[in-house]
Design a protein around this motif. Sequence first.
Motif, PDB file in Angstrom:
ATOM      1  N   ARG A  72       0.840  -1.193   0.000  1.00 54.37           N
ATOM      2  CA  ARG A  72       0.000   0.000   0.000  1.00 54.37           C
ATOM      3  C   ARG A  72       0.877   1.245   0.000  1.00 54.37           C
ATOM      4  O   ARG A  72       2.057   1.199   0.327  1.00 54.37           O
ATOM      5  N   GLN A  73       0.259   2.313  -0.394  1.00 52.39           N
ATOM      6  CA  GLN A  73       0.864   3.642  -0.345  1.00 52.39           C
ATOM      7  C   GLN A  73       1.360   3.955   1.074  1.00 52.39           C
ATOM      8  O   GLN A  73       0.771   3.476   2.045  1.00 52.39           O
ATOM      9  N   THR A  74       2.394   4.793   1.180  1.00 50.56           N
ATOM     10  CA  THR A  74       2.777   5.297   2.506  1.00 50.56           C
ATOM     11  C   THR A  74       2.942   6.806   2.420  1.00 50.56           C
ATOM     12  O   THR A  74       3.100   7.362   1.335  1.00 50.56           O
ATOM     13  N   GLY A  75       2.910   7.433   3.588  1.00 55.67           N
ATOM     14  CA  GLY A  75       3.181   8.864   3.637  1.00 55.67           C
ATOM     15  C   GLY A  75       2.058   9.743   3.146  1.00 55.67           C
ATOM     16  O   GLY A  75       2.273  10.889   2.786  1.00 55.67           O
ATOM     17  N   VAL A  76       0.857   9.234   3.099  1.00 55.52           N
ATOM     18  CA  VAL A  76      -0.267  10.085   2.725  1.00 55.52           C
ATOM     19  C   VAL A  76      -1.169  10.267   3.946  1.00 55.52           C
ATOM     20  O   VAL A  76      -1.238   9.386   4.791  1.00 55.52           O
ATOM     21  N   ASN A  77      -1.841  11.382   4.015  1.00 56.15           N
ATOM     22  CA  ASN A  77      -2.678  11.645   5.188  1.00 56.15           C
ATOM     23  C   ASN A  77      -4.129  11.239   4.953  1.00 56.15           C
ATOM     24  O   ASN A  77      -5.055  11.963   5.219  1.00 56.15           O
ATOM     25  N   HIS A  78      -4.271  10.104   4.396  1.00 55.27           N
ATOM     26  CA  HIS A  78      -5.612   9.537   4.208  1.00 55.27           C
ATOM     27  C   HIS A  78      -5.430   8.041   4.017  1.00 55.27           C
ATOM     28  O   HIS A  78      -4.295   7.547   4.039  1.00 55.27           O
ATOM     29  N   PRO A 130      -4.397   4.812   2.764  1.00 56.30           N
ATOM     30  CA  PRO A 130      -3.401   4.516   1.737  1.00 56.30           C
ATOM     31  C   PRO A 130      -3.985   3.558   0.707  1.00 56.30           C
ATOM     32  O   PRO A 130      -4.651   2.588   1.043  1.00 56.30           O
ATOM     33  N   ALA A 131      -3.721   3.864  -0.552  1.00 53.95           N
ATOM     34  CA  ALA A 131      -4.274   3.064  -1.633  1.00 53.95           C
ATOM     35  C   ALA A 131      -3.421   1.842  -1.907  1.00 53.95           C
ATOM     36  O   ALA A 131      -2.218   1.828  -1.632  1.00 53.95           O
ATOM     37  N   GLN A 132      -4.054   0.846  -2.449  1.00 58.52           N
ATOM     38  CA  GLN A 132      -3.307  -0.331  -2.880  1.00 58.52           C
ATOM     39  C   GLN A 132      -2.448   0.043  -4.082  1.00 58.52           C
ATOM     40  O   GLN A 132      -2.839   0.871  -4.917  1.00 58.52           O
ATOM     41  N   LEU A 133      -1.279  -0.584  -4.147  1.00 58.50           N
ATOM     42  CA  LEU A 133      -0.394  -0.316  -5.274  1.00 58.50           C
ATOM     43  C   LEU A 133      -0.551  -1.384  -6.356  1.00 58.50           C
ATOM     44  O   LEU A 133      -0.849  -2.540  -6.068  1.00 58.50           O
ATOM     45  N   TYR A 134      -0.340  -0.961  -7.569  1.00 60.26           N
ATOM     46  CA  TYR A 134      -0.438  -1.847  -8.730  1.00 60.26           C
ATOM     47  C   TYR A 134       0.836  -1.730  -9.548  1.00 60.26           C
ATOM     48  O   TYR A 134       1.609  -0.780  -9.382  1.00 60.26           O
ATOM     49  N   LYS A 135       1.041  -2.696 -10.416  1.00 66.69           N
ATOM     50  CA  LYS A 135       2.174  -2.578 -11.342  1.00 66.69           C
ATOM     51  C   LYS A 135       1.749  -3.079 -12.724  1.00 66.69           C
ATOM     52  O   LYS A 135       0.768  -3.803 -12.874  1.00 66.69           O
TER      53      LYS A 135
END
Lengths: 249, 249
Positions: free
Chosen positions: A217-223, A225-230
């Motif tokens: 998941r995303q890090t460092g966001v103030n909400h 965190p979204a799943q990451l894709y590639k």
Amino acid sequence: MNTSSKQSPNINPHVSVDCVIFGFDDDKLKVLLIEQAHPNKETHRLALPGDLVFENEGLDEAAARVLNELTRLKGIFLRQFHAFGNPDRVSNDKDKEWLETYRTDPNARVITIAYFSLVKMEEYNPGTGSFAAASNWVDIHDVPELAFDHNQILDKALEALREEINHNRIGLDLLPKKFTLSQLQRLYEVILDRPLDKRNFRKSIKKMHHIKALDERQTGVNHKPAQLYKFVQVKKIALNFSLLHLFQE
Amino acid sequence: MNTSSKQSPNINPHVSVDCVIFGFDDDKLKVLLIEQAHPNKETHRLALPGDLVFENEGLDEAAARVLNELTRLKGIFLRQFHAFGNPDRVSNDKDKEWLETYRTDPNARVITIAYFSLVKMEEYNPGTGSFAAASNWVDIHDVPELAFDHNQILDKALEALREEINHNRIGLDLLPKKFTLSQLQRLYEVILDRPLDKRNFRKSIKKMHHIKALDERQTGVNHKPAQLYKFVQVKKIALNFSLLHLFQE
DNA sequence: GTTAGTTATTGTATAAAATACACTTCTTTA
DNA sequence: TAAAGAAGTGTATTTTATACAATAACTAAC
């Protein structure tokens, strides 16, 4: 009209390449322009990065080299989209003046092969110092009059870009290696210049075999965190998915 | 490598055009090839019609001129689809021999801008005498090894052709002014190389705003005469129809 | 003038795809 | 612990694609 005798022996005075590099920055679609070297203030203009090809060099190769020389960009997938060869491509006096100053064969009739690409702007931001000093990202909606026939080339490149995304052949360089679906959606929205429905977009994505969810998941966001894709390489299986419907008015 | 001094002054020794003319004859898709002038039997080969451009001539213009000179074809809409410029485009010994015989500048590195079109074959049949003697229609499935990189150019042209029909931009020259739906269907089938369902095809056609039924019927056939249709100019209304689905495997 | 041959023409039922639409969850920060 | 902000999710409806076969209109041959 045989003017090539003055030309440096390994440059083809009749053939150039021009590169239309679109940049995507999560919010806007921009294009990379360079400031022409200028003999004086009047002729100072913006232009697409481009130059003559060498005699022993393929066109794709030349495009990559020229782009790198002028902007330091490297390893970008460039797609040829059109050749421009009107004899009156160079009609403006400023253009003629520039040619006389910087080309050993200023009267040669030059045809140019145009390439485009779409890159992730953050990675190539002039501010980061990775660029030649005179490169600028300019908002697509705010491009001034350019040198030569570069406005025309840019227009055609935009058309080609939209056809590309249409056919689902977006360069994989457009997003970070690991990206969120919102980022991907914004990419589509910026190129298509219209909003897309989040749920429907995600349904479409699930059918794309070349986009895979990661366990991160995303890090460092103030909400949340979204799943990451590639993006993954698809081998034999023909991509039987497309977002073509997005283009039918 | 500066070899242009021998060249005729108004010919650009570095840029050529090649034309891939597809012909449709109600049944088959063929391509128009010319027999190269040959210094001797061994070098006699088939090639796409193409030649160097003049210095003061646009690319589209050059393509039309060259095509006319080599095949007598005239007034055909040619669509540029790719520029070919590998330095080793001319690697075959036969090609080199030909160049040395027929070009004043045989070692010039030539890039070629390729065009394609699709025409109604009956109107341009070599048998009618409207052709230069050495033009031949060759079935797409039966094309031999061609001069230079012309097989590669042909392959790419086929791709481009399918994209064109895909986008519903078939040239209107492909059929008689008044045509039957069966003729139109055969056109699609030949290009796509697969059969289409008659009823579904006709349903699709009804949605195309640029194809209109006439109040006339076929004559001189020994079966039920078909209704005739024509293409009409579509003005402002974006074509919101396509046969894109035919292409999704 | 009847028949055989040939192509034109038409509709419906089913499956697949596109679209419209709104609320809850998760995480951060104040 | 409350508020802010983006992430994430499902269903009903409409539109589009597909599969499929019988009848109509005309000519030519007998």
